[in-house]
Design a protein around this motif. Sequence first.
Motif, PDB file in Angstrom:
ATOM      1  N   UNK A  76      40.718  20.379  51.938  1.00  0.00           N
ATOM      2  CA  UNK A  76      41.202  21.941  51.108  1.00  0.00           C
ATOM      3  C   UNK A  76      41.024  21.773  49.760  1.00  0.00           C
ATOM      4  N   UNK A  77      40.181  22.960  48.824  1.00  0.00           N
ATOM      5  CA  UNK A  77      39.777  22.965  47.246  1.00  0.00           C
ATOM      6  C   UNK A  77      40.616  22.430  46.506  1.00  0.00           C
ATOM      7  N   UNK A  78      42.101  22.548  47.516  1.00  0.00           N
ATOM      8  CA  UNK A  78      43.282  22.621  45.974  1.00  0.00           C
ATOM      9  C   UNK A  78      44.342  21.748  45.968  1.00  0.00           C
ATOM     10  N   UNK A  79      44.044  21.485  47.776  1.00  0.00           N
ATOM     11  CA  UNK A  79      45.276  20.624  48.799  1.00  0.00           C
ATOM     12  C   UNK A  79      45.275  20.060  49.482  1.00  0.00           C
ATOM     13  N   UNK A  80      45.322  19.644  50.155  1.00  0.00           N
ATOM     14  CA  UNK A  80      45.430  19.476  51.533  1.00  0.00           C
ATOM     15  C   UNK A  80      46.096  20.364  52.376  1.00  0.00           C
ATOM     16  N   UNK A  81      46.542  20.618  53.704  1.00  0.00           N
ATOM     17  CA  UNK A  81      46.855  21.055  54.711  1.00  0.00           C
ATOM     18  C   UNK A  81      47.138  21.168  55.654  1.00  0.00           C
ATOM     19  N   UNK A  82      48.280  21.234  57.193  1.00  0.00           N
ATOM     20  CA  UNK A  82      47.418  20.997  58.866  1.00  0.00           C
ATOM     21  C   UNK A  82      47.693  22.566  59.165  1.00  0.00           C
ATOM     22  N   UNK A  83      46.755  22.576  60.062  1.00  0.00           N
ATOM     23  CA  UNK A  83      46.199  23.607  61.221  1.00  0.00           C
ATOM     24  C   UNK A  83      47.002  23.341  61.930  1.00  0.00           C
ATOM     25  N   UNK A  84      47.208  23.842  62.420  1.00  0.00           N
ATOM     26  CA  UNK A  84      48.950  24.226  63.696  1.00  0.00           C
ATOM     27  C   UNK A  84      48.224  25.209  65.064  1.00  0.00           C
ATOM     28  N   UNK A  85      48.803  24.779  66.285  1.00  0.00           N
ATOM     29  CA  UNK A  85      48.683  26.099  66.836  1.00  0.00           C
ATOM     30  C   UNK A  85      50.094  26.512  67.544  1.00  0.00           C
ATOM     31  N   UNK A  86      50.154  27.863  67.495  1.00  0.00           N
ATOM     32  CA  UNK A  86      52.014  27.950  68.160  1.00  0.00           C
ATOM     33  C   UNK A  86      52.056  27.156  69.881  1.00  0.00           C
ATOM     34  N   UNK A  87      52.812  26.563  69.954  1.00  0.00           N
ATOM     35  CA  UNK A  87      53.675  27.136  70.672  1.00  0.00           C
ATOM     36  C   UNK A  87      54.075  27.259  71.491  1.00  0.00           C
ATOM     37  N   UNK A  88      55.424  28.098  71.456  1.00  0.00           N
ATOM     38  CA  UNK A  88      56.259  29.100  72.038  1.00  0.00           C
ATOM     39  C   UNK A  88      57.418  28.756  70.853  1.00  0.00           C
ATOM     40  N   UNK A  89      57.866  30.700  71.006  1.00  0.00           N
ATOM     41  CA  UNK A  89      59.371  31.052  69.939  1.00  0.00           C
ATOM     42  C   UNK A  89      60.370  29.884  70.417  1.00  0.00           C
ATOM     43  N   UNK A  90      61.188  28.748  69.910  1.00  0.00           N
ATOM     44  CA  UNK A  90      62.334  28.152  70.816  1.00  0.00           C
ATOM     45  C   UNK A  90      63.029  28.399  69.814  1.00  0.00           C
ATOM     46  N   UNK A 145      40.081  29.125  66.897  1.00  0.00           N
ATOM     47  CA  UNK A 145      40.958  28.460  66.240  1.00  0.00           C
ATOM     48  C   UNK A 145      42.576  28.898  67.602  1.00  0.00           C
ATOM     49  N   UNK A 146      42.378  29.912  68.163  1.00  0.00           N
ATOM     50  CA  UNK A 146      43.919  30.429  68.590  1.00  0.00           C
ATOM     51  C   UNK A 146      44.016  29.129  69.706  1.00  0.00           C
ATOM     52  N   UNK A 147      42.802  29.339  70.643  1.00  0.00           N
ATOM     53  CA  UNK A 147      42.544  28.758  71.774  1.00  0.00           C
ATOM     54  C   UNK A 147      43.004  27.464  72.067  1.00  0.00           C
ATOM     55  N   UNK A 172      51.615  22.457  67.460  1.00  0.00           N
ATOM     56  CA  UNK A 172      50.449  21.813  67.649  1.00  0.00           C
ATOM     57  C   UNK A 172      49.825  20.851  66.833  1.00  0.00           C
ATOM     58  N   UNK A 173      49.306  20.485  66.455  1.00  0.00           N
ATOM     59  CA  UNK A 173      49.112  19.985  64.850  1.00  0.00           C
ATOM     60  C   UNK A 173      47.720  19.795  64.919  1.00  0.00           C
ATOM     61  N   UNK A 174      46.792  20.129  64.531  1.00  0.00           N
ATOM     62  CA  UNK A 174      45.555  20.695  65.543  1.00  0.00           C
ATOM     63  C   UNK A 174      44.673  19.672  64.675  1.00  0.00           C
ATOM     64  N   UNK A 175      44.556  19.465  63.456  1.00  0.00           N
ATOM     65  CA  UNK A 175      44.463  18.718  62.761  1.00  0.00           C
ATOM     66  C   UNK A 175      44.465  19.181  60.937  1.00  0.00           C
ATOM     67  N   UNK A 176      44.593  17.635  59.890  1.00  0.00           N
ATOM     68  CA  UNK A 176      44.961  18.526  58.581  1.00  0.00           C
ATOM     69  C   UNK A 176      43.406  18.279  58.190  1.00  0.00           C
ATOM     70  N   UNK A 177      43.233  19.157  56.696  1.00  0.00           N
ATOM     71  CA  UNK A 177      42.435  19.878  56.388  1.00  0.00           C
ATOM     72  C   UNK A 177      42.285  19.285  54.333  1.00  0.00           C
TER      73      UNK A 177
END
Length: 528
Positions: A250-264, A177-179, A243-248
């Motif tokens: 989840x078992x108890x609540x939804x959450x976003x899965x994302x990839x860090x682009x750059x420290x800003x 998931x880190x790519x 960068x938000x890859x997708x939303x899930x």
Amino acid sequence: MPSKRAGIFLFLLFSAIFFWLLPLVEAEETGYLPLSEVKIGMRGYGKTVFYGTKVETFDLEVIDVVSGKSIEDAYFVIRITDDRVRELGGISAGMSGSPIFLKDRIAGALAYGYESKDNLIGVVTPIEAMLALWGSSGTRKKEQRSLMLAMGLGQRAASFLEQHAPVRVALAFPQLFRGRSSGMTSAVPELVPGSAIGVQLLSGDADILSIGTLTYLEGDKFLALGHPFLHYGKVAYFLSSIYVNFSVSGKDFPFKVGTPIEVVGIVEEDRQSGIAGRIGVFPDSCDLQIVARDRNGSSQSFNFKVVQDERVLADILPSLFLDVLDRVLDCQCSGTIVVSVRLHARDFSFEDRFFWTSKTDVAAEGANGLDRFLRGLSQNPFFEFRPQRISLEFEHFPYFGWGKLGSLSCPASAEQGKFIEGEVTVFPYRRETITFPFRLPVPDNFPSGRAEIVIWGKGSESESRLEDTGTPMNIKEYMEKITASEKRNGFKIELRSLENESAGSYLIEVPVPLLVEGSLSQEVLIGR
């Protein structure tokens, strides 16, 4: 012409009206809607990122307004009426900080959602409470905590992190998931209210972060989340674009899965009403390396950058160490690890070797031992530990490193100023008997006559005895105190006079790769 008394009356009247209207004027000038103007039934919109980096809006209505003793205790409640949010499972972790607009003016930040059936009811932190983060800061803690994403770590390490850090839950995502997503570009997106942001603690061969939404910008200053992250007050976390890859769902609540682009930028305040910091300003970081070595001379190296915060190190480094051990060992198994620990800060350096062994799960034993050490270091009474470099090098041995003292062999007499040379046998767990030689100095001034050699295993010492060393007067004594229980391998040899008890004794330690238990003794005659 009006009288002097009438003039004074008009002046006081206009002054009162002016100061009564001043908060409204300031609110208009800053573009926000004060909580006093938020009413039940108002309709508005929020901003967030559903996918990628594009900021989109979602519709909502106000269903309740709750006042408190102070603005930090006040909030209002919204119902999201947007089909897009409903289809994604409702308010998700990652939407925290989404700016909420009423009358086209920002009124607050979506802080968290109620975990209800439709999950569309959300609590909003008023923007006035968040603006206070740039001045005086709140101190009380809300129950809401952040969801932590452990990108590149296993679930066991994430569960350990969840148990030891003040987070709502920690979720593990494997290395794949880190790519970079196919939709990502090399360009760093411009941050605006509604942009996805990451509060990041670790980067490198793994990422540990929480995804949220940027609420408000003023120059290079920003506000986000609407609730605490770790609630550590003055901090220096990494702020990353996401960068938000997708939303899930989840078992108890939804959450976003994302990839860090750059420290800003840098997160500088972590308070009840949210986080605050600056964009374009970067925190100091610590270079962290974990190296696994084997007896064949080969090694594996894992490299990271972590924030310079002793509390964060105590929270996340043991989980990271557990994950590396799990990767290298590829099983939950018995064994022994010997770990060389090196720490370097501007005015402090430390180096030592730790010993951890377990009959069932040596990786967990190592993680718990490192957790004890780091929490002890973070609580030291002498200085704030802000490390620049940390190195952990370990070697794994496949045996459970435990043994029982068996026998002691040494000469019946010895001379002052010379050495007593002997051997100690140890019966290790499920292995053949091992013999360890020793060389015990006899001081020149040691009393002549009958004496006793006493040997006992350090593994027999209780935790209370290890820690019962009095109040440390300096950092060296303190470090010896907090590391004692992590170095219980080997045995101690003491030479005691039986002729003169007031003469004291002479003690040495013999480190061996075993947690040794039991005791032995033998008389010896000391002379010239």
